[in-house]
Design a protein around this motif. Structure first.
Motif, PDB file in Angstrom:
ATOM      1  N   TYR A 180       0.816  -1.209   0.000  1.00  0.00           N
ATOM      2  CA  TYR A 180       0.000   0.000   0.000  1.00  0.00           C
ATOM      3  C   TYR A 180       0.856   1.268   0.000  1.00  0.00           C
ATOM      4  CZ  TYR A 180      -3.946   3.084   1.175  1.00  0.00           C
ATOM      5  OH  TYR A 180      -4.904   4.080   1.168  1.00  0.00           O
ATOM      6  N   GLY A 181       2.020   1.222   0.631  1.00  0.00           N
ATOM      7  CA  GLY A 181       2.890   2.387   0.678  1.00  0.00           C
ATOM      8  C   GLY A 181       3.423   2.812  -0.672  1.00  0.00           C
ATOM      9  N   LEU A 182       3.337   1.927  -1.675  1.00  0.00           N
ATOM     10  CA  LEU A 182       3.794   2.284  -3.016  1.00  0.00           C
ATOM     11  C   LEU A 182       2.795   3.175  -3.742  1.00  0.00           C
ATOM     12  CD1 LEU A 182       5.193  -1.175  -4.178  1.00  0.00           C
ATOM     13  CD2 LEU A 182       6.473   0.784  -3.269  1.00  0.00           C
ATOM     14  N   ARG A 183       1.518   3.107  -3.293  1.00  0.00           N
ATOM     15  CA  ARG A 183       0.509   3.926  -3.952  1.00  0.00           C
ATOM     16  C   ARG A 183      -0.725   4.045  -3.049  1.00  0.00           C
ATOM     17  NH1 ARG A 183      -3.639   6.830  -5.683  1.00  0.00           N
ATOM     18  NH2 ARG A 183      -3.555   7.427  -7.891  1.00  0.00           N
ATOM     19  N   PRO A 184      -0.605   4.843  -1.957  1.00  0.00           N
ATOM     20  CA  PRO A 184      -1.775   5.033  -1.080  1.00  0.00           C
ATOM     21  C   PRO A 184      -2.918   5.722  -1.836  1.00  0.00           C
ATOM     22  CG  PRO A 184       0.256   5.793  -0.036  1.00  0.00           C
ATOM     23  CD  PRO A 184       0.580   5.550  -1.469  1.00  0.00           C
ATOM     24  N   PHE A 185      -4.130   5.399  -1.439  1.00  0.00           N
ATOM     25  CA  PHE A 185      -5.332   6.002  -2.029  1.00  0.00           C
ATOM     26  C   PHE A 185      -5.662   7.256  -1.240  1.00  0.00           C
ATOM     27  CE2 PHE A 185      -9.872   5.709  -3.490  1.00  0.00           C
ATOM     28  CZ  PHE A 185      -9.592   5.663  -4.854  1.00  0.00           C
ATOM     29  N   SER A 186      -5.866   8.366  -1.926  1.00  0.00           N
ATOM     30  CA  SER A 186      -5.897   9.669  -1.266  1.00  0.00           C
ATOM     31  C   SER A 186      -7.269  10.055  -0.740  1.00  0.00           C
ATOM     32  CB  SER A 186      -5.417  10.748  -2.232  1.00  0.00           C
ATOM     33  OG  SER A 186      -5.542  12.024  -1.645  1.00  0.00           O
ATOM     34  N   SER A 187      -7.257  10.600   0.470  1.00  0.00           N
ATOM     35  CA  SER A 187      -8.433  11.273   1.035  1.00  0.00           C
ATOM     36  C   SER A 187      -8.149  12.759   1.225  1.00  0.00           C
ATOM     37  CB  SER A 187      -8.824  10.651   2.380  1.00  0.00           C
ATOM     38  OG  SER A 187      -7.739  10.734   3.297  1.00  0.00           O
TER      39      SER A 187
END
Length: 947
Positions: A589-596
């Motif tokens: 997940y740290g390679l491409r976190p989903f943004s809030s």
């Protein structure tokens, strides 16, 4: 003081084995001997007579080596240097180091020379040399440091009288290197180059400490094995050559003054208002693979804008890479949920005052202060900010000046657009909000994550304010139930709403410790102290973590087994960020976190770069915290501190990602330049630098022995060694840093502020009598070998303690092994470490986060222990529990004040400084202000002018 040994009274033995019967040949070793012989006998460098520099190539036997060594050593009355290059072998049963001879191999260790025999020969009491240097260029040579420079107790006593220094080419588990095609081996090549060509910006004489730091930096830059060093007493001050690159040598190469028979009287301390300007050559010490710095630098002499006292201390320390700090390891007794993680940090450089030249240890620093060849007058002319107009407006400061962003907003109300450019020497430990623990990640991740509550950007301190929630928690059930209502209009980067289930799921990921590694465990300890929940990947039930309830998509309820007044502080950490379950890629997940948040990932190349672009679904009305001014946010990872500094000062970058501060060479340059120093700030880091006194090591179990050390310590010299005021910190009269509720900046139980950092020798000697050791005692100071400023502090403390008869031996250990060396109480006792140099800061700005790991008896771990003083006080444990359960922060603060008084009265720790660092900000930046919560600038408020 550092002096060049008398060549007529000194001897060197250079041993080399380049050809072996059953092991690979090392042809470069033969050239090593030739190169070192030339350096030592050069009249412009040291000038040893050729007959005093014996080269022993291809010795046939151990007896031949020892006979020659004995003969050479007995002729030395000033300094003896012994050098060996060749293969190193390890005894698989005893782990002892053996020096390979031409006929040696690993299967026949009896054919090699045990290093312990060399050690004993060098420290033979019959040898009249005042100073002894051993240099080893072989595999596993760091093992030579395990026994130090002592053999028997008798020999150790002799070694304490004279200065000894041992330098090894590699760590105890690392091989040395002989690069194919190069003239010399890696380590000896750098040593020979330093001796023959000099060290730019180095002191007039190249002593062992200076050489070590230079070699460490040069080898680290080439990704080669890193050297190790251990000095006893004045061993670090033994010089081997004049510095050919020093201005004095260049101007007068023929002048070679002989060392005086007795040290000259020390000069008077220079006035604090006119510190000399240093130019240092090593890189910053925030990253483990770069050489640390320790040379003070001057502060701009003009009075900077006054810094108001913050409401609380920074929650984050200057960055420490994961190799530098022990990984979180915390016991979880059900009745005592406790925070566990720490920040290890080292000092920066700056001169709040000049080095105390009365102490021989600070002679290293004092020499470094002279190397720039820049006068105090020049510092006064160039260092002071120009003019008296601070450019203040009602909203902040419009004109850049030194420290303009401390206590003010610099260039407020900037416009949208442009690219904000960060630069970093190292990548994050993880960009996954539940895994990231580097302090800069906590600040930067707010571009793409949000939390229920966060720190108020309008506050001068660290007050919490709603973020995802409409208000702070509604607390009920005697402090055990926290209820939140979510804001409307908060969305993910795909436009879907952020729900209470998303926040719960994000927090639940913390329990998946076999997948989500490295993050903080505070929320686990408070919400599930029994650890009954298995995490969302193993527990797929609809309820999930029962301590968190989601009655609806906009409501979140936390139910604590026991009250904890810092629970909302824990929710303000990025570990409490929401994660959308359908986008969770677990360990990746740290390679491409989903943004809030207002930005989302465009690209990420680990170890190279990161780029964020606007999240088109973010709405300003739903986010009262983030300005979201830049169009793009870019991070460039360059690998070393010098590249960071040059990128900043050349205008290619806007801001350093970490809060390590500028490296020493850049600091010296920008502080002395009127046009550059206006871009500097000196934020408080939140780090406390100190010495711990393990109570189980004799005689530190006696409070009066501990107090004797506290009164005898020269705090001003310690401050200077750590970097002075601007880049080291303020004198610390007690351990608790200013700002945390309970701290009293004027509380001065040992007269540190009253005496302006000078020792109180009368009280120190009185405490020695009370502890039953009126003539002093022996002890060992443990210090990490990769922290030059801490090493200088150890030397400063050694010199100060000697004035009252306390003979302290400095022992350096591998900084990467901190958890299993000084973090292991049994190992501390075994090694006899009576004093441990360390640093600490809280993960969030409260007394609970600061004190628990340092003084809670229930936090003493067999490994990774931070209670290095081994405090075992039921009274303090009760006070800690009382304060943690208190929901009123002011009432809790009174209890933390009481703890601070008790810890000071028992002298468990010797505080040195409350840390600061020197930070560069680009002239392009707008809306710049230091946020106490992050120990640096508030990243998400920044804007840029220009494309």
């Amino acid at each position: 003081m550092t002096i060049l040994p008398d060549p007529a009274a000194s001897q060197a033995l250079l041993i080399g084995v380049h050809d072996y019967e059953s092991m690979p040949a090392l042809p470069a070793v033969e050239r090593n001997l030739t190169g070192l012989t030339g350096a030592f006998t050069d009249p412009e460098l040291w000038g040893l007579p050729p007959s005093h520099c014996v080269s022993l190539s291809q010795p046939p036997s151990a007896q031949d080596v020892l006979d020659t060594l004995s003969r050479v050593a007995l002729r030395a009355t000033d300094t003896l240097v012994v050098y060996y290059a060749g293969h190193g072998l390890i005894d698989p049963y005893s782990d002892e180091l053996y020096l390979a001879l031409p006929g040696s191999d690993q299967e026949r260790l009896y054919s090699a020379l045990p290093f312990d025999w060399v050690r004993r020969a060098v420290l033979d009491p019959r040898i009249g040399a005042r100073h002894k240097v051993v240099i080893l260029d072989c595999c596993y040579s760091g093992r030579a440091l395990l026994g130090g420079m002592s053999g028997t107790t008798q020999v150790a006593d002799h070694a304490l009288i004279d200065g000894t220094s041992l330098m090894a080419a590699s760590a105890q588990t690392r091989k040395a290197l002989s690069p194919p095609g190069e003239e010399f081996t890696a380590f000896s090549g750098e040593l020979i180059t330093a001796l023959t060509q000099g060290i730019a910006d180095g002191p007039p004489l190249l002593d062992m400490q200076t050489l070590y730091r230079h070699l460490y930096t040069a080898l680290a830059a080439k990704a080669r094995p890193l050297p190790q060093q251990r000095n006893r007493n004045t061993g670090g001050l033994i010089a081997l050559a004049r510095n050919r690159a020093h201005p004095a040598h260049i101007a007068h190469p023929a002048r070679r003054p002989q060392p005086p028979a007795e040290p000259s009287p020390p000069p008077a301390l220079p006035a604090p208002s006119a510190p000399p300007v240093p130019v240092a050559g090593s890189t910053g010490d925030s990253a483990p693979d770069s050489a640390p710095d320790s040379v003070p630098v001057p502060e701009p002499p003009g009075p900077p804008p006054a810094e108001p006292a913050p409401a609380s201390t920074p929650a984050r320390a200057p960055d420490a890479r994961s190799e530098d700090r022990p990984q979180p390891q915390t016991p979880t007794p059900p009745q005592h949920p406790t925070p566990h993680a720490a920040r290890a940090a080292d000092g920066r450089s700056s001169p709040g005052s000049s080095a105390s030249v009365r102490t021989r240890a600070i002679a290293v620093v004092s020499a470094a202060l002279l190397v720039a060849g820049v006068s105090t007058t020049l510092a006064l002319l160039n260092g002071a900010p120009g003019g008296s107009d601070d450019g203040k407006s009602k909203d902040g400061v419009t004109k850049a000046t030194y420290n303009a962003a401390v206590g003010h907003v610099l260039k407020p109300r900037g416009g949208k657009g442009g690219t904000l450019k960060f630069v970093s020497a190292a990548d994050a430990d993880s960009w996954d909000p539940q895994r990231g623990y580097d302090s800069f990640v906590a600040n930067f991740a707010r571009y793409y994550t949000r939390q229920l509550v966060t720190y108020d950007p309008k506050s001068k301190g660290t007050a919490l304010t709603p973020d995802l929630a409409t208000s702070k928690a509604k607390i009920s059930n005697h402090g055990r139930t926290y209820t939140y209502t979510l804001r409307k209009g908060v969305t993910w980067e795909d436009g879907s709403p952020v729900t209470s289930e998303d926040i719960k799921y994000g927090i639940e990921r913390l329990w998946a410790t076999d997948v989500i590694t490295g993050g903080p465990s505070y929320l686990m300890e408070v919400l599930d102290p029994q650890r009954t929940y298995r995490g969302p990947y193993k527990d797929t039930s609809a309820k999930g973590l029962t301590a968190i309830e989601t009655p609806g998509p906009g409501t979140l309820v936390f139910k604590l087994p026991r009250p904890n007044g810092d629970f909302e502080q824990m929710l303000a950490m990025i570990a409490a960020s929401p994660v959308k379950k359908s986008q969770d890629t677990k360990a990746r997940y740290g390679l491409r976190p989903f943004s809030s948040g207002p930005y989302k990932f465009r690209s990420y190349q680990p170890g190279k770069s990161l780029e964020l672009v606007r999240n088109p679904h973010w709405r300003r009305l739903s986010d009262p915290i983030r300005n979201a001014l830049p169009e793009t946010v870019r991070v460039r990872i360059v690998g070393d501190q010098n590249s960071v500094d040059s990128g900043l000062t050349n205008g290619d970058e806007d801001l350093a990602l970490s809060s390590a501060g500028l490296g020493p060479a850049a600091r010296a340059r920008v502080l002395s330049d009127r046009d550059l120093n206006k871009n500097l700030d000196t934020p408080r880091s939140g780090v406390v630098r100190y010495a711990a006194f393990p109570r189980t090591v004799t005689p530190m179990g006696n409070v009066h022995c501990r107090k004797a050390v506290a009164y005898a310590a020269d705090r001003r010299s310690l401050q200077t060694a750590l970097g002075g005021t601007a880049a080291g910190g303020d004198l610390a009269p007690s351990l608790l840093p200013p700002g945390i509720r309970g701290a009293e900046p004027t509380f001065d139980p040992y007269g540190v502020l009253k005496n302006r950092g000078e020792p109180d020798l009368t009280k120190a000697r009185d405490e020695l009598k009370r502890c039953g050791r009126p003539n002093g005692f022996r002890t060992t100071i443990a210090v990490r070998n990769d922290r030059a400023s801490e090493n200088d502090a150890a030397e400063a403390l050694t010199s100060a303690l000697a004035r009252i008869g306390i003979k302290a031996e400095v022992e350096r250990f591998d900084g990467a092994r901190t958890p299993t060396v000084v973090g292991a109480p049994n190992e501390v006792r075994k090694r006899g470490y009576g004093i441990i140099i360390a640093s600490w800061s809280a993960d969030f700005p409260t007394g609970q986060a600061f004190w628990r790991s340092l003084v809670d008896s229930r936090m003493r771990l067999p490994s990774g222990n931070f209670n290095q003083a081994e405090v075992d006080s039921p009274a303090l444990d009760k006070l800690l529990d009382k304060a943690a359960a208190e929901t009123d922060p002011n009432t809790a603060g009174e209890t933390y004040k009481e703890i601070n008084h008790q810890v000071s009265a028992e002298a468990y720790y010797l505080p040195f400084v409350h840390g600061r660092y020197l930070s560069w900000r680009s002239p392009r930046l707008t809306d710049v202000h230091v946020a106490d919560a992050y120990g640096g600038y508030d990243y998400v408020r920044l804007g840029v002018r220009g494309a």
